[in-house]
Scaffold this motif. Structure first.
Motif, PDB file in Angstrom:
ATOM      1  N   GLY A 109     -23.044 -17.124  33.182  1.00 25.98           N
ATOM      2  CA  GLY A 109     -23.671 -17.890  34.256  1.00 25.98           C
ATOM      3  C   GLY A 109     -25.363 -18.048  33.598  1.00 25.98           C
ATOM      4  O   GLY A 109     -25.969 -19.340  33.802  1.00 25.98           O
ATOM      5  N   GLU A 110     -25.938 -17.150  33.021  1.00 22.99           N
ATOM      6  CA  GLU A 110     -27.259 -17.229  32.442  1.00 22.99           C
ATOM      7  C   GLU A 110     -27.299 -18.306  31.373  1.00 22.99           C
ATOM      8  O   GLU A 110     -28.289 -19.153  31.366  1.00 22.99           O
ATOM      9  CB  GLU A 110     -27.674 -16.114  31.913  1.00 22.99           C
ATOM     10  CG  GLU A 110     -28.132 -14.928  33.056  1.00 22.99           C
ATOM     11  CD  GLU A 110     -28.465 -13.320  32.648  1.00 22.99           C
ATOM     12  OE1 GLU A 110     -28.417 -13.246  31.299  1.00 22.99           O
ATOM     13  OE2 GLU A 110     -28.758 -12.596  33.181  1.00 22.99           O
ATOM     14  N   LEU A 111     -26.237 -18.325  30.567  1.00 17.43           N
ATOM     15  CA  LEU A 111     -26.169 -19.434  29.377  1.00 17.43           C
ATOM     16  C   LEU A 111     -26.285 -20.794  29.931  1.00 17.43           C
ATOM     17  O   LEU A 111     -26.718 -21.581  29.453  1.00 17.43           O
ATOM     18  CB  LEU A 111     -25.281 -19.002  28.470  1.00 17.43           C
ATOM     19  CG  LEU A 111     -25.091 -17.770  27.481  1.00 17.43           C
ATOM     20  CD1 LEU A 111     -24.020 -17.419  26.694  1.00 17.43           C
ATOM     21  CD2 LEU A 111     -26.258 -18.249  26.510  1.00 17.43           C
ATOM     22  N   ASN A 112     -25.277 -20.774  30.897  1.00 18.75           N
ATOM     23  CA  ASN A 112     -25.315 -22.236  31.674  1.00 18.75           C
ATOM     24  C   ASN A 112     -26.270 -22.574  32.247  1.00 18.75           C
ATOM     25  O   ASN A 112     -26.775 -23.720  32.155  1.00 18.75           O
ATOM     26  CB  ASN A 112     -24.044 -22.164  32.733  1.00 18.75           C
ATOM     27  CG  ASN A 112     -22.666 -21.891  31.960  1.00 18.75           C
ATOM     28  OD1 ASN A 112     -22.497 -22.627  30.848  1.00 18.75           O
ATOM     29  ND2 ASN A 112     -21.672 -21.597  32.754  1.00 18.75           N
ATOM     30  N   ALA A 113     -27.006 -21.768  32.951  1.00 19.74           N
ATOM     31  CA  ALA A 113     -28.478 -22.260  33.672  1.00 19.74           C
ATOM     32  C   ALA A 113     -29.542 -22.519  32.454  1.00 19.74           C
ATOM     33  O   ALA A 113     -30.134 -23.587  32.663  1.00 19.74           O
ATOM     34  CB  ALA A 113     -28.856 -21.065  34.361  1.00 19.74           C
ATOM     35  N   LYS A 114     -29.459 -21.674  31.310  1.00 19.97           N
ATOM     36  CA  LYS A 114     -30.460 -22.094  30.084  1.00 19.97           C
ATOM     37  C   LYS A 114     -29.910 -23.644  29.494  1.00 19.97           C
ATOM     38  O   LYS A 114     -30.757 -24.144  29.206  1.00 19.97           O
ATOM     39  CB  LYS A 114     -30.289 -20.998  29.170  1.00 19.97           C
ATOM     40  CG  LYS A 114     -31.089 -19.609  29.477  1.00 19.97           C
ATOM     41  CD  LYS A 114     -32.489 -19.892  29.863  1.00 19.97           C
ATOM     42  CE  LYS A 114     -33.230 -18.724  30.039  1.00 19.97           C
ATOM     43  NZ  LYS A 114     -34.722 -18.872  30.462  1.00 19.97           N
ATOM     44  N   HIS A 115     -28.578 -23.697  29.534  1.00 25.29           N
ATOM     45  CA  HIS A 115     -28.245 -24.790  28.946  1.00 25.29           C
ATOM     46  C   HIS A 115     -28.595 -25.861  29.901  1.00 25.29           C
ATOM     47  O   HIS A 115     -29.089 -26.963  29.230  1.00 25.29           O
ATOM     48  CB  HIS A 115     -26.592 -24.905  28.673  1.00 25.29           C
ATOM     49  CG  HIS A 115     -26.017 -26.227  28.304  1.00 25.29           C
ATOM     50  ND1 HIS A 115     -26.374 -26.710  27.038  1.00 25.29           N
ATOM     51  CD2 HIS A 115     -25.365 -27.210  28.819  1.00 25.29           C
ATOM     52  CE1 HIS A 115     -25.890 -27.595  26.520  1.00 25.29           C
ATOM     53  NE2 HIS A 115     -25.081 -28.038  27.579  1.00 25.29           N
TER      54      HIS A 115
END
Length: 185
Positions: A109-115
């Motif tokens: 989820g954090e990676l998707n948000a950063k992406h």
């Protein structure tokens, strides 16, 4: 003087394991997968000699009856699937796996948000770059116009100086000595 000691009980004593619903289905065909505990042999020991087997000391003989050893369909046996399932359930701790799955989901989820944030920043940078290019193009147009205006003005000044030098040579020379022209680098 003969003393008889019975080391084992005379009747078969099955081991019943607690069953938990929902783990493994109980085999319904002829009791396969069940193990019943066979009765131990009754043994009596005499002090005068070796071990002797006395059928009178027990309620059943060595051969026993078929009803004592029948393991088909009764609850007297241990269901191996349930037993192994319980053992596996007791040995396997799912908490670290659950924690790692939760951590993986959180990290994903954090990676998707950063992406998504990076994509937004990239779009913003592209808009700013387009704006900067438009401003640069406007500035270049304005610079070219200023350069044309300066060239026209320089031609007019040169023409006025030439006309003044022809019409008033003495005054032009004294003014030139008094106010020298700037040196071009």
């Amino acid at each position: 003087m003969s003393t008889a000691h019975a080391y084992y009980p005379s009747a078969p004593m099955p081991i019943t394991m607690p069953q938990k619903p929902g783990y493994y289905p109980t085999p319904a065909h002829h009791g396969y997968g069940r193990v019943s505990v066979s009765p131990p042999q009754a043994e009596s020991v005499t002090t005068s000699g070796g071990a002797s087997y006395e059928p009178s000391a027990t309620s059943s003989s060595y051969a026993g009856s078929a009803s004592e050893y029948d393991s088909s369909g009764t609850n007297t046996g241990v269901d191996l699937l349930d037993y192994m399932g319980d053992r596996l359930h007791g040995a396997f701790d799912p908490v670290p796996l659950d924690r790692s799955l939760a951590k993986q989901a959180q990290t994903s989820g954090e990676l998707n948000a950063k992406h998504r944030e990076l994509l937004e920043l990239q779009a913003l940078a592209q808009r700013r770059l387009a704006g900067a290019r438009a401003n640069f193009a406007d500035g270049m147009r304005a610079a070219k116009e200023v350069q044309k205006d300066l060239q026209w003005t320089q031609k007019r000044v040169d023409a006025l100086n030439e006309r003044a030098a022809r019409k008033y040579p003495a005054e032009y020379k004294s003014a030139q000595n008094r106010y020298p022209a700037p040196v071009d680098y």
